[in-house]
Design a protein around this motif. Structure first.
Motif, PDB file in Angstrom:
ATOM      1  N   ALA A 533      11.813  22.558  35.425  1.00 43.94           N
ATOM      2  CA  ALA A 533      12.212  22.232  36.791  1.00 43.94           C
ATOM      3  C   ALA A 533      11.502  20.979  37.279  1.00 43.94           C
ATOM      4  O   ALA A 533      10.361  20.710  36.925  1.00 43.94           O
ATOM      5  N   ALA A 534      12.193  20.238  38.115  1.00 44.24           N
ATOM      6  CA  ALA A 534      11.655  19.006  38.681  1.00 44.24           C
ATOM      7  C   ALA A 534      11.442  19.179  40.176  1.00 44.24           C
ATOM      8  O   ALA A 534      12.237  19.834  40.858  1.00 44.24           O
ATOM      9  N   ALA A 535      10.384  18.583  40.681  1.00 43.96           N
ATOM     10  CA  ALA A 535      10.125  18.583  42.118  1.00 43.96           C
ATOM     11  C   ALA A 535       9.459  17.253  42.449  1.00 43.96           C
ATOM     12  O   ALA A 535       8.292  17.037  42.124  1.00 43.96           O
ATOM     13  N   TYR A 536      10.221  16.348  43.047  1.00 44.90           N
ATOM     14  CA  TYR A 536       9.670  15.028  43.293  1.00 44.90           C
ATOM     15  C   TYR A 536      10.241  14.457  44.584  1.00 44.90           C
ATOM     16  O   TYR A 536      11.237  14.955  45.126  1.00 44.90           O
ATOM     17  N   THR A 537       9.577  13.424  45.070  1.00 47.60           N
ATOM     18  CA  THR A 537      10.016  12.747  46.282  1.00 47.60           C
ATOM     19  C   THR A 537      10.251  11.274  45.977  1.00 47.60           C
ATOM     20  O   THR A 537       9.733  10.734  44.993  1.00 47.60           O
ATOM     21  N   ILE A 538      11.049  10.636  46.831  1.00 48.02           N
ATOM     22  CA  ILE A 538      11.307   9.207  46.724  1.00 48.02           C
ATOM     23  C   ILE A 538      10.930   8.570  48.048  1.00 48.02           C
ATOM     24  O   ILE A 538      11.569   8.817  49.075  1.00 48.02           O
ATOM     25  N   ASP A 539       9.855   7.796  48.031  1.00 43.91           N
ATOM     26  CA  ASP A 539       9.399   7.057  49.201  1.00 43.91           C
ATOM     27  C   ASP A 539       9.906   5.626  49.048  1.00 43.91           C
ATOM     28  O   ASP A 539       9.483   4.906  48.134  1.00 43.91           O
ATOM     29  N   PHE A 540      10.813   5.212  49.905  1.00 41.90           N
ATOM     30  CA  PHE A 540      11.419   3.899  49.749  1.00 41.90           C
ATOM     31  C   PHE A 540      10.428   2.769  49.987  1.00 41.90           C
ATOM     32  O   PHE A 540      10.657   1.635  49.560  1.00 41.90           O
ATOM     33  N   ALA A 541       9.305   3.049  50.645  1.00 43.50           N
ATOM     34  CA  ALA A 541       8.260   2.041  50.782  1.00 43.50           C
ATOM     35  C   ALA A 541       7.625   1.719  49.428  1.00 43.50           C
ATOM     36  O   ALA A 541       6.977   0.686  49.276  1.00 43.50           O
ATOM     37  N   LYS A 542       7.829   2.599  48.444  1.00 46.95           N
ATOM     38  CA  LYS A 542       7.256   2.411  47.109  1.00 46.95           C
ATOM     39  C   LYS A 542       8.331   2.060  46.076  1.00 46.95           C
ATOM     40  O   LYS A 542       8.076   2.095  44.881  1.00 46.95           O
ATOM     41  N   GLN A 543       9.528   1.727  46.542  1.00 46.58           N
ATOM     42  CA  GLN A 543      10.605   1.335  45.650  1.00 46.58           C
ATOM     43  C   GLN A 543      10.823  -0.181  45.751  1.00 46.58           C
ATOM     44  O   GLN A 543      10.163  -0.873  46.512  1.00 46.58           O
ATOM     45  N   ALA A 544      11.751  -0.673  44.978  1.00 46.92           N
ATOM     46  CA  ALA A 544      12.032  -2.106  44.960  1.00 46.92           C
ATOM     47  C   ALA A 544      13.510  -2.330  44.735  1.00 46.92           C
ATOM     48  O   ALA A 544      14.212  -1.465  44.203  1.00 46.92           O
ATOM     49  N   LYS A 545      13.980  -3.497  45.142  1.00 44.20           N
ATOM     50  CA  LYS A 545      15.353  -3.876  44.829  1.00 44.20           C
ATOM     51  C   LYS A 545      15.332  -4.720  43.566  1.00 44.20           C
ATOM     52  O   LYS A 545      14.783  -5.828  43.544  1.00 44.20           O
ATOM     53  N   GLU A 546      15.904  -4.164  42.498  1.00 39.68           N
ATOM     54  CA  GLU A 546      15.906  -4.811  41.194  1.00 39.68           C
ATOM     55  C   GLU A 546      17.291  -4.703  40.569  1.00 39.68           C
ATOM     56  O   GLU A 546      17.960  -3.673  40.702  1.00 39.68           O
ATOM     57  N   PHE A 547      17.722  -5.750  39.903  1.00 39.68           N
ATOM     58  CA  PHE A 547      19.070  -5.807  39.344  1.00 39.68           C
ATOM     59  C   PHE A 547      20.123  -5.532  40.410  1.00 39.68           C
ATOM     60  O   PHE A 547      21.175  -4.963  40.140  1.00 39.68           O
ATOM     61  N   GLY A 548      19.820  -5.889  41.656  1.00 36.87           N
ATOM     62  CA  GLY A 548      20.787  -5.741  42.736  1.00 36.87           C
ATOM     63  C   GLY A 548      20.877  -4.355  43.332  1.00 36.87           C
ATOM     64  O   GLY A 548      21.696  -4.119  44.233  1.00 36.87           O
ATOM     65  N   SER A 549      20.042  -3.406  42.875  1.00 39.06           N
ATOM     66  CA  SER A 549      20.066  -2.042  43.402  1.00 39.06           C
ATOM     67  C   SER A 549      18.656  -1.616  43.780  1.00 39.06           C
ATOM     68  O   SER A 549      17.670  -2.106  43.227  1.00 39.06           O
ATOM     69  N   VAL A 550      18.575  -0.681  44.710  1.00 34.07           N
ATOM     70  CA  VAL A 550      17.284  -0.143  45.121  1.00 34.07           C
ATOM     71  C   VAL A 550      16.914   0.995  44.174  1.00 34.07           C
ATOM     72  O   VAL A 550      17.684   1.943  43.995  1.00 34.07           O
ATOM     73  N   THR A 551      15.761   0.891  43.559  1.00 37.48           N
ATOM     74  CA  THR A 551      15.316   1.925  42.622  1.00 37.48           C
ATOM     75  C   THR A 551      15.158   3.254  43.342  1.00 37.48           C
ATOM     76  O   THR A 551      14.735   3.285  44.494  1.00 37.48           O
ATOM     77  N   PRO A 552      15.509   4.373  42.699  1.00 39.60           N
ATOM     78  CA  PRO A 552      16.115   4.523  41.372  1.00 39.60           C
ATOM     79  C   PRO A 552      17.622   4.809  41.467  1.00 39.60           C
ATOM     80  O   PRO A 552      18.137   5.694  40.782  1.00 39.60           O
ATOM     81  N   PHE A 553      18.330   4.078  42.321  1.00 38.61           N
ATOM     82  CA  PHE A 553      19.736   4.367  42.605  1.00 38.61           C
ATOM     83  C   PHE A 553      20.665   3.320  41.993  1.00 38.61           C
ATOM     84  O   PHE A 553      20.280   2.180  41.728  1.00 38.61           O
ATOM     85  N   ALA A 554      21.904   3.730  41.785  1.00 40.54           N
ATOM     86  CA  ALA A 554      22.988   2.828  41.402  1.00 40.54           C
ATOM     87  C   ALA A 554      23.993   2.818  42.545  1.00 40.54           C
ATOM     88  O   ALA A 554      24.470   3.883  42.959  1.00 40.54           O
TER      89      ALA A 554
END
Length: 708
Positions: A533-554
């Motif tokens: 099982a996975a339990a995680y959070t995504i804080d957009f302050a710790k993400q980046a826009k790379e290859f034209g998308s915001v990590t970890p999204f397409a």
């Protein structure tokens, strides 16, 4: 009948295809002409560029993703062109990826995609009648067909038939002849005793009167008269079949000639074949990739030189809407494709093969000869050898990953690691804008079987770690000293990274040895698994826009940006942003959502592409809905809910079996049952234009064990 060593041969072919693509990609036209390649690189005998990680390529995307039609639609029946067309629409992001390599309305693939989006079904989407002769006969007809040839070993006719159906989504005329020819050659290579036999079988699957057959036969005739001069044969193609005689960006006929030339003058030697295909110019990566697939089958793993295979390291990235599926492990993909081969041929797969492929889990057993599964070390001076080994194996006839450590003393270290997630810094270029969803996240368990054969020094120490992708901090866990001379079972739970992602997992290898007794020996990794099982959070302050998308999204449609700690989007029509395990079944996704404009603001679960998913959330003024999207939206349930633009809401969408619930600010506002989609990604989107902000994403998921 499926041949012996089928998985191994599929594996060799996929490696061969990607070696050819990687070799040819840096010397594609229009910048690189035949003469310029000759004058700069001479007689090519190795890669001409040292890629850090080879970026997504359209030639590999097609074989990886078009076969998904066999899961989504043609499951248990014959394939149709329409099935493959639906896969095009479902796995491609609009405006980015393999159909946009030339921009709008340049490539045949882009034209076909637009036709599909506009309601022109396959095969009309790729027909001469719809697109004209020139557009329909570009090279794409033959460069996406490798998987179809591998699915029907020893059955060139069936391989050609399915390849033609798939190619007809975008091509026609000689474009379809190229699909048939290449797929038939791959299928024939499983049983053929010579290259001439392979080429002859390819020709048997296309009309004798076709231009495609004419150029291949012209090359065969020249080769018989001049068997040692491939450059002269290439000049024949330039003079009689060149780009000046066939319009468009990269017509199939000149490149068909190059493929036939490389096959015949390569003489069954893998390296010479892909090298000649690259040195001939024109569509170098496509041609070298096609012949690399054929020679991978014909020559096998032993025929692929180490200097071509090692940099591949069992891994490529792809460019689809699923960041999870975009991380392609070669042995795993070979097993998946082989299982499909058994299925479509009506044969039962060996139990060991079926058990070793577990969608939704990382499961590496190093059973295929030479396999490395993308493992790396951080300090080559102290770990100078990383290779597959047959000396140690958990199962008879298997293998392991051997890491030789050389004279470690106190203070020395080298990380032995695998990457479950990639950042832009790992790549040299922006090709095809790949996106990634992590294959391992906080809360999951990493387990491995490790054998230590230490010859000198104090016992080694292995410290499990996970690296924070935002800060690059290595989060060290409890160290251990594995027993020497036996298999050790090691495991650790991936730690919480507080909204960042994990981009390395493995062990820090050390030894307290003194200078007078330095540690030297080999460590063998016999199995590696990420599960649970996975339990995680995504804080957009710790993400980046790379290859034209915001990590970890397409992202599919719309404009998606980072604004502080929020993911903000603005769309003029429907839009979607997806992440997560493609095979996740039971999941709860929570996010703080602030609707700003428009009346459609939705969470997504069980998303199997841009055309198939469940959506729930604000749907019109004063209402919420649960929606099934399956090439068209169906509202399964709608209820009144007085939501307001500008206010932030804590939204939670839960999927458990066939039951779904939408909670807003802790209150359950919708419940629904449906069993159309049993697994998929999560994300956010809208069905009409608008704008919204999304913060503080939390994902809690059960163990993903679903089979496609």
């Amino acid at each position: 009948m499926i041949p012996n060593r089928y998985v191994e041969t599929v594996y060799a072919s996929f490696i061969g295809m990607n070696v050819g693509i990687r070799l040819g990609a840096p010397i594609e036209p229009v910048a690189w002409t035949y003469e310029r390649i000759r004058d700069v690189y001479g007689d090519i005998r190795d890669y001409v560029k040292p890629y850090r990680t080879f970026a997504a390529d359209d030639d590999a995307n097609g074989p990886v993703f078009f076969i998904r039609a066999l899961y989504d639609d043609a499951n248990g029946r014959e394939l149709t062109a329409e099935d493959v067309g639906r896969a095009w629409l479902n796995y491609a992001r609009e405006g980015v990826g393999m159909f946009w390599w030339g921009g709008d309305d340049i490539s045949t693939e882009h034209r076909a995609y637009v036709n599909l989006r506009n309601g022109i079904p396959a095969p009309a989407s790729g027909s001469i009648e719809t697109n004209g002769l020139e557009m329909a006969e570009q090279i794409g007809g033959q460069i996406f067909i490798d998987s179809w040839g591998l699915l029907f070993p020893g059955d060139p006719e069936k391989a050609a038939d399915w390849a033609e159906k798939a190619a007809s989504v975008s091509h026609d005329g000689n474009g379809l002849h190229g699909a048939r020819f290449m797929a038939a050659c791959i299928a024939a290579a499983f049983e053929a005793s010579s290259i001439e036999e392979i080429v002859s079988e390819g020709l048997r699957q296309i009309p004798d009167s076709s231009t495609y057959a004419a150029v291949v036969n012209a090359v065969r005739t020249f080769h018989r008269d001049h068997p040692d001069d491939w450059a002269a044969c290439r000049q024949l193609l330039e003079d009689e079949w060149g780009y000046d005689k066939y319009g468009g960006v990269c017509h199939i006929i000149p490149n068909a000639g190059v493929c036939a030339l490389a096959l015949l003058y390569g003489g069954g030697d893998f390296a010479r074949t892909v090298e000649i295909a690259s040195m001939c110019g024109w569509d170098t990566d496509c041609n070298a990739g096609n012949v690399g697939s054929i020679l991978g089958v014909f020559a096998g793993l032993k025929g692929i030189p180490a200097h071509y295979r090692a940099p591949i390291n069992d891994f490529i990235v792809a460019s689809s809407v699923s960041g999870y599926l975009n991380l392609v492990d070669f042995p795993t993909f070979a097993k998946e494709l082989a299982l499909l081969g058994y299925r479509v041929n009506g044969e039962e797969a060996p139990a060991g093969l079926a058990d070793s492929f577990k969608p939704g889990e990382v499961e590496f057993d190093f059973s295929l000869p030479g396999s490395t599964h993308g493992f790396r070390t951080s300090q080559p001076f102290k770990t100078p050898v990383v290779r597959h080994s047959a000396r140690r194996a958990l199962q008879p006839g298997g293998g392991s990953l051997e890491v030789v450590f050389d004279r470690l003393v106190a203070g020395d270290s080298s990380n032995i690691y695998w990457k479950p997630f990639y950042r832009r810094e790992e790549f040299n270029d922006e090709k095809y804008k790949p996106t990634f969803a992590p294959l391992a996240v906080s809360g999951q368990t990493v387990s491995a079987s490790v054998y230590v054969d230490q010859w000198e020094g104090e016992p080694i120490v292995l410290t499990p770690y996970a690296r924070n992708s935002a800060t690059k901090e290595e989060l060290l866990l409890e160290p251990c000293s594995p027993e020497n001379g036996e298999w050790n079972e090691l495991s650790f739970v991936l730690p919480d990274t507080d909204g960042a992602l994990i981009d390395e997992i493995g062990w820090k290898l050390e030894s307290p040895s003194p200078l007078t007794d330095r540690a030297i020996g080999s460590l063998y990794l016999g199995s590696f698994r990420v599960s649970g099982a996975a339990a995680y959070t995504i804080d957009f302050a710790k993400q980046a826009k790379e290859f034209g998308s915001v990590t970890p999204f397409a992202h599919h449609r719309g404009r998606w940006e980072l604004e502080g700690d929020a993911l903000a989007y603005r769309a003029e029509s429907d839009a979607l942003s997806l992440s997560g395990n493609y095979y996740e079944r039971d999941v709860a996704v929570e996010a703080f959502v602030r609707p700003l404009e428009g009346t459609s603001h939705l969470l997504a679960v069980r998303a199997q592409g841009v055309m198939r998913q469940y959506l729930a959330g604000f749907d019109g003024p004063g209402s919420v809905s649960f929606i099934k999207q399956d090439f068209g939206a169906t509202r399964l349930i709608t209820a009144a809910y007085a939501w307001e633009p500008g206010r932030e809401y804590r939204m939670r969408l839960i999927a458990e079996g066939d039951a779904f619930a939408l909670q807003i600010d802790g209150q359950t506002v919708l419940e629904c049952r449906d069993d159309s989609f049993g697994h998929g990604m999560f994300g956010f989107g809208c069905l009409e234009g608008g704008a919204s902000e999304i913060r503080h994403v939390a994902v809690r998921a059960g163990a993903a064990k679903g089979r496609p």
